[in-house]
Structure formats: structure tokens, C-alpha cells
Design a protein around this motif. Structure first.
Motif: not given
Ligand SMILES: Cc1cc2nc3c(=O)[nH]c(=O)nc-3n(C[C@H](O)[C@H](O)[C@H](O)COP(=O)(O)O)c2cc1C
Length: 188
Positions: A15-26, A79-85, A161-162, A170-171
Motif C-alpha cells: 500500500v505504501h507504493r500507492l501513497i507517495e509521501p514527501g520527497p526522499v530526505i536525509l 536533489t535528483a542528481d544526488m539520488a544514487a548517493t 520521490h520513493h 523525479l519532479d
């Protein structure tokens, strides 16, 4: 007439895949003089002002103890360019590795908390733990933002976003619907 037989059952454990939360954060912490950082996908805004943010941080994370012991953290928004890291940061533990060193993150001293800001991120929010009543049962922390910073050199940051399965959205384009916000004019 459409019935549920026309629909596809979605597994409850997804179900968590249906409700996208905020952006991925650190989420960075500093405990016993050592800075650390973890990746967090389960987060959401709870209140506008004073700003309150909910984050799920599990007891399996080194950061959980740091957060409980210090009552402070910084939410950094990459930001998206940092995603893999950022995904790599979420696949190792500060219990074993110096993540700031390993991932070349630049720690910046904040003003209100000891946990470091991260220079490479677009935004940094200094937070104090406001409520831990659901930490034991649901790993849920309510964090009050006490200072917030953005990088003026990043005009149009693209966040990511996860989707819950190792893929990320990506936005995309921004849609301006301010004219429709008739009841919520004060927000626009
Ligand atoms: C994309 C992604 C999202 C994650 N989201 C969360 C989350 O919301 N809550 C959580 O407790 N762990 C989450 N994790 C796992 C932690 O980041 C991971 O356990 C990390 O190694 C903890 O670091 P620490 O032990 O140094 O605190 C996520 C990992 C990834 C890769």
C-alpha cells in the motif's frame, strides 16, 4: 456497474507504493560527537505553523538512538542528481561507517541544533523532536522545524520521490493552480 471484480487486488504490504509521501530526505544527527546521516522516505508535513514534520525512523537505524538521546536532527532535502548517493546512504549504517566521509558530504554548522546541515542539499531544516509518544509503537517522530535554509544557487531544484520498490519518480513540470485556491488564498 463496476464492482471490485473489475479491479485488481493490491497487496496490503505494498500500500505504501500507492501513497507517495514527501520527497526522499536525509536526516542527520550528532551523537557523542559523531555526525551521522540516514535516508528517509516515510515523511510528511503535519502542520503549517509552527512547522511540524512526521518521520518514521526505525529502531534498526543507528539514527533512532541518536534522535532519542539528543532530541535533535536536521532534515536535508537532496536533489535528483544526488539520488544514487542518497540510496547508498540508506544502505549502510553509521554504526559501521563514517557516512559524511564515505559519501563526501560537507557538514555545515547550523544555528539551533548540533546536528549538521549538508551543503550539497538544496534545503536544510533544523528540527527538535516534539513528540515521541508513537516512537516505540510505530517508529514515528514528530519534529518541529526551528530554522530552515535553502541554497540560493539552486533556483529550480528537482526533488525525487520513493516509489517503494527501488525505483524513484523525479519532479516534473510545475502546474500553477493558484487561481483555484479561493478558500486558501493566504497559502498562495
Ligand atoms: C530510499 C530509502 C528510503 C528509506 N526510508 C526509510 C524510512 O523512511 N525510515 C527508516 O527508518 N529507514 C528508511 N530507510 C533505511 C535507512 O536509511 C537505513 O536503515 C540506514 O542505513 C540507517 O542508517 P543509520 O543506521 O546510520 O541510522 C530508507 C532507505 C532507503 C534506501
Amino acid at each position: 456497474m463496476i464492482t471490485v471484480n473489475d479491479l485488481r487486488v493490491h497487496p496490503l504490504d505494498q500500500v505504501h507504493r500507492l501513497i507517495e509521501p514527501g520527497p526522499v530526505i536525509l536526516v542527520s544527527t550528532e551523537w557523542q560527537g559523531t555526525p551521522n546521516v540516514m535516508t528517509n522516505g516515510f515523511n510528511m508535513m503535519v502542520r503549517h505553523a509552527p512547522p511540524l514534520i512526521a518521520c518514521t525512523i526505525g529502531p534498526w537505524d543507528h539514527s533512532y538512538t541518536a534522535l532519542v538521546e539528543t532530541g535533535e536532527c536536521v532534515i536535508s532535502i537532496p536533489t535528483a542528481d544526488m539520488a544514487a548517493t542518497v540510496v547508498d546512504i540508506g544502505n549502510c549504517s553509521g554504526a559501521d561507517v563514517d557516512k559524511f566521509g564515505k559519501f563526501g558530504l560537507t557538514a555545515v554548522a547550523g544555528e539551533a541544533v548540533r546536528a549538521p546541515l549538508i551543503a550539497e542539499c538544496w534545503a536544510n531544516i533544523e528540527c527538535r523532536v516534539a513528540d515521541t509518544r508513537l516512537a516505540d509503537s510505530h517508529s514515528l517522530f514528530l519534529l518541529e522545524a526551528v530554522r530552515a535554509w535553502t541554497d540560493p544557487s539552486q533556483e529550480a531544484p528537482r526533488l525525487f520521490h520513493h516509489r517503494g520498490d527501488g525505483t524513484f519518480t523525479l519532479d516534473g513540470p510545475v502546474v500553477d493552480l493558484k487561481a483555484h485556491m479561493t478558500k486558501w488564498q493566504y497559502l498562495v
